[in-house]
Scaffold this motif. Sequence first.
Motif, short mmCIF file in Angstrom:
data_model
loop_
_atom_site.label_atom_id
_atom_site.label_comp_id
_atom_site.label_asym_id
_atom_site.label_seq_id
_atom_site.Cartn_x
_atom_site.Cartn_y
_atom_site.Cartn_z
N CYS A 163 18.83 14.08 -43.45
CA CYS A 163 19.11 15.67 -43.87
C CYS A 163 20.72 15.75 -44.01
O CYS A 163 21.05 17.08 -44.09
N GLY A 164 21.55 14.77 -44.13
CA GLY A 164 22.86 15.02 -44.32
C GLY A 164 23.78 15.28 -43.11
O GLY A 164 24.89 15.66 -43.38
N ALA A 165 23.29 15.34 -41.83
CA ALA A 165 24.10 15.68 -40.94
C ALA A 165 25.00 14.62 -40.11
O ALA A 165 24.28 13.30 -40.24
N THR A 166 26.17 14.61 -39.58
CA THR A 166 27.10 13.61 -39.27
C THR A 166 26.95 13.40 -37.89
O THR A 166 26.89 14.16 -37.05
N VAL A 167 26.46 12.31 -37.36
CA VAL A 167 26.52 11.68 -35.73
C VAL A 167 27.73 10.90 -35.78
O VAL A 167 27.80 9.97 -36.02
N PRO A 168 28.76 11.87 -35.02
CA PRO A 168 29.93 11.26 -34.82
C PRO A 168 29.99 9.88 -33.97
O PRO A 168 28.85 9.75 -32.97
N ARG A 169 30.86 9.08 -34.10
CA ARG A 169 31.00 7.80 -33.10
C ARG A 169 30.90 8.10 -31.63
O ARG A 169 30.39 7.40 -30.85
N TRP A 170 31.77 9.11 -31.23
CA TRP A 170 31.80 9.39 -29.95
C TRP A 170 30.59 9.84 -29.19
O TRP A 170 30.42 9.52 -27.90
N LEU A 171 29.66 10.38 -30.02
CA LEU A 171 28.32 10.86 -29.72
C LEU A 171 27.41 9.48 -29.44
O LEU A 171 26.84 9.24 -28.26
N THR A 172 27.47 8.52 -30.15
CA THR A 172 26.67 7.32 -30.25
C THR A 172 27.31 6.39 -29.03
O THR A 172 26.36 5.81 -28.29
N ASP A 173 28.51 6.43 -28.80
CA ASP A 173 29.35 5.57 -27.81
C ASP A 173 28.77 6.17 -26.24
O ASP A 173 28.62 5.21 -25.52
N LEU A 174 28.53 7.55 -26.49
CA LEU A 174 28.07 8.00 -25.22
C LEU A 174 26.66 7.47 -24.49
O LEU A 174 26.49 7.52 -23.52
N PHE A 175 25.91 7.08 -25.52
CA PHE A 175 24.53 6.71 -25.24
C PHE A 175 24.25 5.13 -25.16
O PHE A 175 23.31 4.58 -25.01
N ASP A 176 25.54 4.56 -25.55
CA ASP A 176 25.39 2.96 -25.68
C ASP A 176 24.92 2.52 -24.14
O ASP A 176 25.39 2.78 -22.97
N GLY A 177 24.02 1.65 -24.20
CA GLY A 177 23.36 1.04 -23.13
C GLY A 177 22.62 1.81 -22.47
O GLY A 177 22.16 1.35 -21.08
N LEU A 178 22.22 2.84 -22.88
CA LEU A 178 21.11 3.77 -22.14
C LEU A 178 19.58 3.73 -22.45
O LEU A 178 18.93 4.77 -22.30
N GLN A 179 19.36 2.72 -23.27
CA GLN A 179 17.96 2.69 -23.87
C GLN A 179 16.94 2.81 -23.09
O GLN A 179 15.99 3.52 -23.25
N GLU A 180 17.08 2.17 -21.62
CA GLU A 180 16.04 2.10 -20.59
C GLU A 180 16.48 3.23 -19.49
O GLU A 180 15.92 2.91 -18.48
N ASP A 181 17.39 4.08 -19.75
CA ASP A 181 17.68 4.98 -18.61
C ASP A 181 17.47 6.45 -19.03
O ASP A 181 18.55 7.04 -19.42
N PRO A 182 16.19 7.11 -19.44
CA PRO A 182 16.02 8.30 -19.89
C PRO A 182 16.71 9.57 -19.05
O PRO A 182 17.11 10.54 -19.53
N GLU A 183 16.78 9.33 -17.31
CA GLU A 183 17.30 10.38 -16.79
C GLU A 183 18.92 10.59 -17.20
O GLU A 183 19.37 11.62 -17.33
N THR A 184 19.38 9.30 -17.31
CA THR A 184 21.08 9.29 -17.92
C THR A 184 21.16 10.04 -19.09
O THR A 184 21.95 11.01 -19.42
N ARG A 185 20.26 9.90 -19.96
CA ARG A 185 20.46 10.19 -21.40
C ARG A 185 20.29 11.80 -21.46
O ARG A 185 20.85 12.45 -21.87
N GLN A 186 19.28 12.22 -20.67
CA GLN A 186 19.01 13.76 -20.50
C GLN A 186 20.18 14.37 -19.87
O GLN A 186 20.57 15.35 -20.49
#
Length: 309
Positions: free
Chosen positions: A235-258
Amino acid sequence: MPTNLAEKRTAARGAGRTARGGAGPRVSFEFFPPKTDKAGASLEEAIRGLAPLAPQFMTVTYGAGGSTQSVTRQWVDRVAELGGTPVGHHLTCVGATRAEIDALARSLWNDGIRHIVALRGDPPQGTTRYEPHPDGYAFAADLVEGLRRVADFEISVGAYPEVHPEAASAAADMDNLKRKLDAGATRAITQYFFDVETFLRFRDRAHAAGITKEIVPGIIPVTNIESLIRFSEACGATVPRWLTDLFDGLQEDPETRQMIAASVAIEQCTRLQAEGADSFHFYTLNRANVTRAVCHALGVRASADKVAA
């Protein structure tokens, strides 16, 4: 009268603070039709969780080529029943004649549905290029004009702070937005974005182009960064690097992701409020918890009558 963009932004900030008398902003919520009974039960839970916030409206999306037409209609009715709030039915130009779209619109109006989100629509699955139906509405501005001939609908249209991926240029994209609004649309709702300045620059350019109708920021509370990246590429929306960094390592931690999702969206909306934004449209992904937390932080609280019900 404000004479430059800086003064216009200052005026917008003042208008946003006074229009609501100090209350929280207006909010609206978007859902998509579920594909399974389990997903349907989750959606009903989300509707019940968000309805007490007394949103301005809720909307239900429409699949490519009208692929979810009957399901969308079913869920528009269900949202109205569960939420007790105005509901918008998404409608696209894809895969239907003008007569078919007009007939559907008349049916919606006759059944009490007064709000349509009018979109050009994406190409049907299996195709990569949009082709107008030879007997259909070619683009969203044409669809808006047609809907206005059918009935006095409230009509929302899409806007793209980062430019629609198929637009020839930013200027052409802005011209198209103006055509949709001049054709009779009530408001524009933006594609989601994460850089607040991107929205503000877009709003400035819209004002400079003579657009005076409301442009509502679209907000997506992110809980699954991988899915967001895949969808954003299309859809052409930019996902900034700072946002992806915030979620790094949280694949198995849904509460922290929320928690992070809520924090990011709260900061984004708070900054937009400071710049005069007084309405927000949330792409809920059929979940209530994070969106509800964001709304609470913005001062949007459950109304007593909704809670009592």
